[in-house]
Scaffold this motif. Structure first.
Motif, short mmCIF file in Angstrom:
data_model
loop_
_atom_site.label_atom_id
_atom_site.label_comp_id
_atom_site.label_asym_id
_atom_site.label_seq_id
_atom_site.Cartn_x
_atom_site.Cartn_y
_atom_site.Cartn_z
N ALA A 54 -38.13 -12.79 19.21
CA ALA A 54 -36.78 -12.22 19.19
C ALA A 54 -36.02 -12.86 18.05
O ALA A 54 -35.62 -14.02 18.14
N ASP A 55 -35.87 -12.15 16.95
CA ASP A 55 -35.19 -12.71 15.78
C ASP A 55 -34.74 -11.55 14.90
O ASP A 55 -35.57 -10.78 14.40
N GLN A 56 -33.42 -11.45 14.72
CA GLN A 56 -32.84 -10.35 13.93
C GLN A 56 -33.38 -10.32 12.50
O GLN A 56 -33.30 -9.30 11.82
N ARG A 57 -33.88 -11.44 12.04
CA ARG A 57 -34.32 -11.52 10.65
C ARG A 57 -35.67 -10.85 10.42
O ARG A 57 -36.13 -10.74 9.30
N GLY A 93 -37.71 -7.45 10.71
CA GLY A 93 -37.58 -6.01 10.91
C GLY A 93 -38.89 -5.40 11.40
O GLY A 93 -39.97 -5.94 11.16
N HIS A 136 -40.15 -15.69 10.68
CA HIS A 136 -39.44 -14.76 9.80
C HIS A 136 -39.59 -15.02 8.30
O HIS A 136 -39.09 -14.23 7.50
N THR A 183 -37.31 -19.77 15.92
CA THR A 183 -37.94 -18.80 16.83
C THR A 183 -39.45 -18.67 16.60
O THR A 183 -40.06 -17.68 17.00
N VAL A 209 -41.16 -7.36 21.36
CA VAL A 209 -40.68 -8.74 21.28
C VAL A 209 -41.42 -9.57 22.31
O VAL A 209 -41.54 -9.17 23.48
#
Ligand code: ZN
Ligand code: FE
Length: 262
Positions: A79-82, A84, A55, A116, A89
């Motif tokens: 898989a990492d919300q940071r 976009g 990320h 991640t 995934v």
């Protein structure tokens, strides 16, 4: 056949463009969109996929802009919300097939630099594998442990160093000479390392990247892959007596570089 183009970015990053059939290409870790757009234009290529290792901004900063220009590109990442824009995934053992490249990428989870972080490995022409490993292995070095523990990073590097000797390692930064300078403190008598220094100096003087490197070279010279070698164990124990086990030795070598060299 598919080729890898080196795109220098920022002060010392490398972004990679994988050019396949039909004028289509994939970008690995496009931290900056502009140099990727330029390379695509120069090669008459269209961007069909983006592979993301982790990320950090210098690896994903260009994704949004590239997706404005190439909205249909597949975007693979952990898989990492940071991160976009990821449309697929991927995690340990997943395989990514890009129909314009005669290659299938195997995904490894390699936490340590970040929680991640993932790497992509593909067999290339003549059975030579290519590893896109972001900030895990560097030429003669490894990424800093921003989020992971020495135990995690040591396991990640152990996983990667099992790949064949001929594997080409496409890491994301030109840190080689600094890394070699540190490695000489760990193993001053490592002849392969001293040879590597001369080669790397010559490459840099000629304005050439030292990346990709080869797995065989890393196993012979990279102190962060050599935590089970007698000279490296000794060097770590001179700094801290009683260290035992791969992760403790690795952790001490990493701490040594963090505190005295970076
Ligand atoms: Zn990073
Ligand atoms: Fe980076």
């Amino acid at each position: 056949m598919w080729s890898v183009r080196t795109i220098p970015a920022f002060s010392d990053n490398y972004l990679w463009l994988l050019a396949g059939g039909g004028g289509r290409a994939a970008a690995v870790d496009p931290g900056d969109a502009e140099p990727v757009i330029e390379a695509l234009r120069a090669g008459g290529l269209e961007l069909s996929a983006i592979l993301i290792t982790h990320h950090h901004a210098d690896h994903i900063g260009g994704v949004e802009r590239l997706l404005q220009l190439f909205p249909d590109a597949l975007v693979c990442g952990p898989a990492d919300q940071r991160i976009g824009g990821v449309t697929r995934v991927v995690g340990e053992g997943d395989r990514v097939h890009l129909d314009f490249l005669p290659a299938e990428f195997e995904v490894f989870e390699v936490p340590g630099h970040t929680r991640t972080h993932i790497a992509y490995y593909a067999e290339g022409a003549g059975g030579v594998g290519r590893l896109f490993c972001g900030d895990t292995i560097f030429a003669c070095g490894c990424g800093r442990l921003f989020e992971g523990t020495p135990v995690q990073m040591c396991a990640s590097l152990t996983k990667l160093r099992k790949l064949p000797d001929t594997t080409e390692i496409y890491c994301a930064h030109e840190y080689t000479l600094d890394n070699i300078a540190f490695a000489k403190w760990v193993e001053p008598d490592n002849e392969a390392l001293l040879r590597r220094e001369q080669e790397a100096l010559a490459m840099r003087e000629a304005g050439r990247p030292t990346v990709p490197s080869r797995m065989a070279t890393e196993r012979e010279t990279n102190p962060f892959l050599r935590f089970d070698q007698p000279q490296v164990i000794e060097a770590a124990r001179r700094r801290r007596a009683g260290l035992t086990g791969d992760a403790e030795i690795f952790g001490e070598i990493r701490r040594w570089k963090d505190t005295e060299f970076d």
